[in-house]
Design a protein around this motif. Structure first.
Motif, PDB file in Angstrom:
ATOM      1  N   THR B  76      52.946-148.310  64.112  1.00 20.25           N
ATOM      2  CA  THR B  76      52.413-148.817  62.838  1.00 20.25           C
ATOM      3  C   THR B  76      51.169-149.669  63.040  1.00 20.25           C
ATOM      4  N   ARG B  77      50.903-150.005  64.313  1.00 13.37           N
ATOM      5  CA  ARG B  77      49.676-150.760  64.590  1.00 13.37           C
ATOM      6  C   ARG B  77      48.521-149.833  64.962  1.00 13.37           C
ATOM      7  N   SER B  78      48.798-148.532  64.964  1.00 12.83           N
ATOM      8  CA  SER B  78      47.769-147.574  65.375  1.00 12.83           C
ATOM      9  C   SER B  78      47.058-146.989  64.156  1.00 12.83           C
ATOM     10  N   LEU B  79      45.942-146.328  64.406  1.00 13.96           N
ATOM     11  CA  LEU B  79      45.151-145.728  63.318  1.00 13.96           C
ATOM     12  C   LEU B  79      45.881-144.577  62.650  1.00 13.96           C
ATOM     13  N   TRP B  80      46.846-143.974  63.351  1.00 15.65           N
ATOM     14  CA  TRP B  80      47.593-142.861  62.758  1.00 15.65           C
ATOM     15  C   TRP B  80      48.294-143.299  61.477  1.00 15.65           C
ATOM     16  N   ILE B  81      48.713-144.581  61.455  1.00 22.36           N
ATOM     17  CA  ILE B  81      49.409-145.105  60.278  1.00 22.36           C
ATOM     18  C   ILE B  81      48.436-145.932  59.429  1.00 22.36           C
ATOM     19  N   LEU B  82      47.649-146.767  60.099  1.00 23.64           N
ATOM     20  CA  LEU B  82      46.784-147.679  59.348  1.00 23.64           C
ATOM     21  C   LEU B  82      45.613-146.950  58.685  1.00 23.64           C
ATOM     22  N   SER B 138      53.159-144.019  44.320  1.00 26.30           N
ATOM     23  CA  SER B 138      53.508-142.706  44.879  1.00 26.30           C
ATOM     24  C   SER B 138      53.151-142.655  46.351  1.00 26.30           C
ATOM     25  N   LEU B 139      51.970-143.180  46.671  1.00 23.67           N
ATOM     26  CA  LEU B 139      51.538-143.221  48.078  1.00 23.67           C
ATOM     27  C   LEU B 139      52.460-144.101  48.910  1.00 23.67           C
ATOM     28  N   LEU B 140      52.821-145.253  48.339  1.00 21.08           N
ATOM     29  CA  LEU B 140      53.724-146.168  49.051  1.00 21.08           C
ATOM     30  C   LEU B 140      55.067-145.494  49.333  1.00 21.08           C
ATOM     31  N   SER B 141      55.556-144.786  48.333  1.00 19.41           N
ATOM     32  CA  SER B 141      56.856-144.100  48.480  1.00 19.41           C
ATOM     33  C   SER B 141      56.761-143.054  49.576  1.00 19.41           C
ATOM     34  N   LEU B 142      55.656-142.330  49.587  1.00 19.04           N
ATOM     35  CA  LEU B 142      55.475-141.311  50.619  1.00 19.04           C
ATOM     36  C   LEU B 142      55.403-141.959  52.001  1.00 19.04           C
ATOM     37  N   GLN B 143      54.768-143.113  52.078  1.00 17.67           N
ATOM     38  CA  GLN B 143      54.671-143.811  53.367  1.00 17.67           C
ATOM     39  C   GLN B 143      56.052-144.229  53.866  1.00 17.67           C
ATOM     40  N   ILE B 144      56.904-144.685  52.935  1.00 15.07           N
ATOM     41  CA  ILE B 144      58.270-145.088  53.318  1.00 15.07           C
ATOM     42  C   ILE B 144      59.028-143.882  53.865  1.00 15.07           C
ATOM     43  N   ILE B 145      58.926-142.755  53.153  1.00  9.19           N
ATOM     44  CA  ILE B 145      59.606-141.527  53.582  1.00  9.19           C
ATOM     45  C   ILE B 145      59.079-141.114  54.956  1.00  9.19           C
ATOM     46  N   SER B 146      57.755-141.198  55.098  1.00 10.66           N
ATOM     47  CA  SER B 146      57.130-140.813  56.358  1.00 10.66           C
ATOM     48  C   SER B 146      57.639-141.674  57.508  1.00 10.66           C
ATOM     49  N   LEU B 147      57.742-142.983  57.292  1.00 16.70           N
ATOM     50  CA  LEU B 147      58.235-143.882  58.339  1.00 16.70           C
ATOM     51  C   LEU B 147      59.678-143.538  58.704  1.00 16.70           C
ATOM     52  N   TRP B 148      60.470-143.232  57.699  1.00 14.52           N
ATOM     53  CA  TRP B 148      61.876-142.907  57.942  1.00 14.52           C
ATOM     54  C   TRP B 148      61.987-141.635  58.793  1.00 14.52           C
ATOM     55  N   ARG B 173      58.612-155.490  58.295  1.00 16.34           N
ATOM     56  CA  ARG B 173      58.572-156.962  58.297  1.00 16.34           C
ATOM     57  C   ARG B 173      57.596-157.488  59.352  1.00 16.34           C
ATOM     58  N   THR B 174      57.094-156.591  60.196  1.00 14.77           N
ATOM     59  CA  THR B 174      56.212-157.047  61.283  1.00 14.77           C
ATOM     60  C   THR B 174      54.753-156.661  60.992  1.00 14.77           C
ATOM     61  N   GLY B 175      53.860-157.239  61.738  1.00 11.24           N
ATOM     62  CA  GLY B 175      52.444-156.918  61.571  1.00 11.24           C
ATOM     63  C   GLY B 175      51.849-157.641  60.376  1.00 11.24           C
ATOM     64  N   ILE B 176      50.647-157.177  59.992  1.00 12.96           N
ATOM     65  CA  ILE B 176      49.922-157.840  58.898  1.00 12.96           C
ATOM     66  C   ILE B 176      49.939-156.991  57.635  1.00 12.96           C
ATOM     67  N   ILE B 177      49.723-155.679  57.797  1.00 12.98           N
ATOM     68  CA  ILE B 177      49.538-154.815  56.627  1.00 12.98           C
ATOM     69  C   ILE B 177      50.850-154.576  55.881  1.00 12.98           C
ATOM     70  N   PHE B 178      51.890-154.185  56.601  1.00 19.35           N
ATOM     71  CA  PHE B 178      53.121-153.796  55.911  1.00 19.35           C
ATOM     72  C   PHE B 178      53.785-154.939  55.146  1.00 19.35           C
ATOM     73  N   PRO B 179      53.843-156.168  55.698  1.00 17.03           N
ATOM     74  CA  PRO B 179      54.403-157.248  54.879  1.00 17.03           C
ATOM     75  C   PRO B 179      53.606-157.492  53.597  1.00 17.03           C
ATOM     76  N   ASN B 184      59.271-157.798  51.748  1.00 19.88           N
ATOM     77  CA  ASN B 184      60.718-157.593  51.679  1.00 19.88           C
ATOM     78  C   ASN B 184      61.425-158.571  50.740  1.00 19.88           C
ATOM     79  N   THR B 185      60.671-159.435  50.079  1.00 16.49           N
ATOM     80  CA  THR B 185      61.302-160.262  49.048  1.00 16.49           C
ATOM     81  C   THR B 185      60.717-159.878  47.689  1.00 16.49           C
TER      82      THR B 185
END
Lengths: 395, 282
Positions: B76-82, B138-148, B173-179, B184-185
């Motif tokens: 998740t810290r790589s360009l493939w995700i970011l 929609s993009l966020l949802s796809l990202q969650i599915i992709s991570l899973w 919960r880790t890193g800068i972008i995903f939080p 998570n709250t």
């Protein structure tokens, strides 16, 4: 209806995914739970403990904070969002946030607070609350009367020749209300060294003013072993050391001296010279000196009524093993409270470090309680307390 | 009321049809990039680990102690995700501007046809605002599915001794972008996306000011944006003025900032309503 099919599909996908994700997030443990198990002695001793620190459960996560009191663990991550924002590991600051919010407003939660049955006393410098601006040499004292909720504040100027000093820092505080004693550190630019002066104030005087009691020999350039945080506000004794930073590039501690705020004198303890980096602790019963030897401490009580002060051996306090370092922290009611940093040989990626709590009868050296922080899940060896920020008794 | 709702839904659907291809494009890029990362990431890690262990004569345990293990969080810290996340943010920022300006493109400016519809002009505004958020979520949802899905792929491609298992909940919960994009709250989630909603509202107001007053409208819009930002962050100046960093509790500061942001959002809505009603005329 068919023309809305794409929109419905995307909305459904989004709603379902976000809902399932939210449920999973809500159910996910935010922090690995902890237990304090009794390894030795009477477990009821743990009931009076107050502990606060950070849990380490994995190298990839932030270390969440926890507090332990009344036999229960509470985790900062489980608090509501707004409570987390204002939360402090210092229980007195949390009490002030909840019950005396207006008293805490404008005061640094990292400065010095002392609570008695009827009062709460705050001491700090102007730099404690606004460190970006000019650092003026003023000490701010606020006293809250818990019965009337009235606050009285005093701004006391430090009578310092500021030509040679650039910053003043309250390094130690002793409160015996209405008298207060401060050890103020300053950095002498001309000599490039720390200097300490002892000041006192009587808050019930007509016009309270800081009075210089004593200037400490500049050779003694460190107080309380360099520990900025663990001020024991009930200790009338100040530990002073000379530390050489120059010769070897590493700090080398020299002779240790002890100053008595009440008597305004440097205690003459010849036997101190024979001890190797002792720990100085005090309680209502007096002054105790703990000399570290291999795997244990020799506990001595200082008879401060005599001059020179004599040391009489009270007991020996042992650690649990060769891979552990016992750190005596405070004395209360004849009991010595310590924490022990242990290194065990496990293959966990997070290392092999644990913290145990040990309570000894100071008079006999006997272990009355030893406890270890573990996960309730016996399969999980990777949870441990990473750092203990607060260690005391519930008041 | 029912008819107004029907018009609104039709407008939303209309805007969605126009956005659909753009959204699908970003989604495809996200999938391709993420999945490439799930395959290439572990293979690269293992190859590099073997090379380093050979060169420095390290055991597996020693290598992990020195260089760390491989997990979903590493990826998740790589360009493939970011990369796709950044593309999504920039893309929707661009689309938030384009969603209005496209109405004025060409000879037969479509905005007049929209304004002639027998429905409140604010429905046009809200439809455009809503569709931006439909796209983002929609993009966020796809990202969650992709991570899973990615967690299964990388666990099967990475040797167990090098792999550190993490759930999607732990990863975000880790890193800068995903939080920031998946807090998570609930309070932080609502706060961040409310601020996002206000930001888009301010952007829409700037666009409508420009479309209403043309050359004069653009600097007016910029001034409005700067004033809005200044107003929202002004509670942080209290500590500067009072020369005390603790004059406001952290919770109080957050609440005041959110209230100020909502005020800015409301003002933006009112200005936009005025401009749509009175200044952008058929």
């Amino acid at each position: 209806m068919s023309k809305y099919l794409k929109l419905i599909a995307f909305l459904s996908f989004t709603v379902v995914t976000m809902s399932v994700y939210s449920i999973m997030q809500a159910m996910a443990q935010s922090v690995e739970p902890l237990e304090l198990i009794t390894l030795e002695g009477d477990e009821t001793y743990a009931d009076d403990l107050y502990l606060a620190g950070y849990v380490n459960s994995d190298v990839n996560t932030l270390n969440p904070g926890f507090t332990y009191g009344h036999g229960k663990f509470n985790y900062v991550a489980d608090l509501s969002f707004f409570n987390q924002l204002d939360h402090s590991l210092n229980p007195l600051v949390n009490e002030l946030t909840n019950e005396y919010r207006s008293f805490l407003r404008g005061k640094s939660p990292y400065a010095t607070f002392k609570e008695s049955e009827t009062q709460i006393v705050y001491t700090g410098t102007a730099a404690d609350v606004y460190w970006s601006g000019e650092l003026d040499n003023q000490l701010i004292i606020s006293v809250l009367d818990k019965l009337t909720s009235e606050e009285t504040s005093y701004t006391l100027s430090l009578p310092e020749d500021s030509e040679n000093s650039s910053y003043l820092d309250v390094r130690d505080t002793y409160i015996q209300y209405p008298n207060m004693y401060f050890t103020i550190g300053s950095y002498n630019v001309a000599t490039e060294s720390n200097e300490f002066n002892i000041y006192a104030v009587n808050l019930e005087a007509a016009e309270p003013q800081l009075e210089l009691i004593r200037s400490i020999d500049p050779q003694l350039n460190e107080v309380n072993g360099g520990d900025y945080e663990q001020q024991n506000l009930d200790s009338r004794y100040l530990e002073l050391t000379s530390v050489d930073y120059e010769t070897t590039g590493q700090p080398v501690s020299g002779e240790l001296y002890i100053y008595d705020y009440i008597e305004d004198k440097m205690l003459n303890i010849p036997d101190l010279e024979t001890l190797n980096s002792p720990r100085i602790l005090s309680s209502a019963a007096g002054l105790f000196i703990l000399n570290p030897t291999e795997q244990k401490y020799e506990a001595y009580q200082a008879d401060t009524a005599t001059d020179p002060v004599s040391l009489s051996k009270v007991s020996e306090i042992s650690s649990s093993g060769s891979n552990s370092q016992l750190i005596p922290s405070f004395i209360s009611n004849g009991l010595l409270y310590s924490y022990e940093e242990s290194y065990t040989d496990i293959t966990s990626q997070i290392g092999n470090y644990t913290i145990n709590i040990q309570i000894n009868d100071l008079n006999t050296g006997e272990v009355v309680y030893r406890g270890e922080f573990v996960s309730p899940d016996e399969q999980n060896n990777d949870v441990h307390v990473d750092y203990l920020d607060q260690f005391g008794l519930i008041e | 009321m029912k008819k107004q709702l029907q018009y609104f839904i039709r407008l939303v659907n209309f805007e969605f049809e126009r956005m659909y291809k753009f959204l699908l494009g970003i989604m495809i890029i996200l999938i391709l990039s993420n999945f490439a990362g799930y395959i290439i990431g572990p293979l690269n890690y293992v190859s590099k680990a073997n090379e380093t262990m050979k060169l420095e004569s390290l055991s597996t345990t020693q290598y992990i102690e020195t260089y760390g293990s491989f997990s979903l969080e590493t990826l998740t810290r790589s360009l493939w995700i970011l990369g796709p996340i950044a593309l999504g943010i920039i893309g929707f920022l661009f689309y938030s501007i384009f969603i209005w300006y496209r109405e004025w493109l060409g000879k037969n400016t479509f905005i007049y046809r929209l304004l002639m519809l027998p429905t409140s002009r604010m429905h046009i505004y809200f439809a455009k605002l809503l569709i931006i958020f439909v796209g983002i979520f929609s993009l966020l949802s796809l990202q969650i599915i992709s991570l899973w899905i990615g967690s299964f792929i990388i666990s099967s491609l990475t040797p167990p001794e090098f792999f550190s298992a993490m759930t999607v909940s732990e990863v975000v919960r880790t890193g800068i972008i995903f939080p920031m994009i998946l807090p998570n709250t609930l309070e932080v989630f609502l706060g961040i996306y409310s601020l996002g909603l206000v930001a888009i509202s301010v952007l829409f107001t700037i666009i409508l000011l420009e479309r209403s007053y043309r050359i004069k409208g653009f600097p007016l819009g910029i001034f409005y944006a700067l004033a809005s930002i200044g107003f929202i962050i002004s509670p942080n100046l209290v500590s500067l003025i009072a020369k005390n960093n603790y004059i406001l509790f952290n919770s109080e500061l957050i609440i005041i900032v959110v209230i100020f942001a909502l005020i800015v959002g409301l003002v933006s809505l009112l200005i936009s309503r005025y401009l749509l009603k009175n200044k952008i005329t058929v």
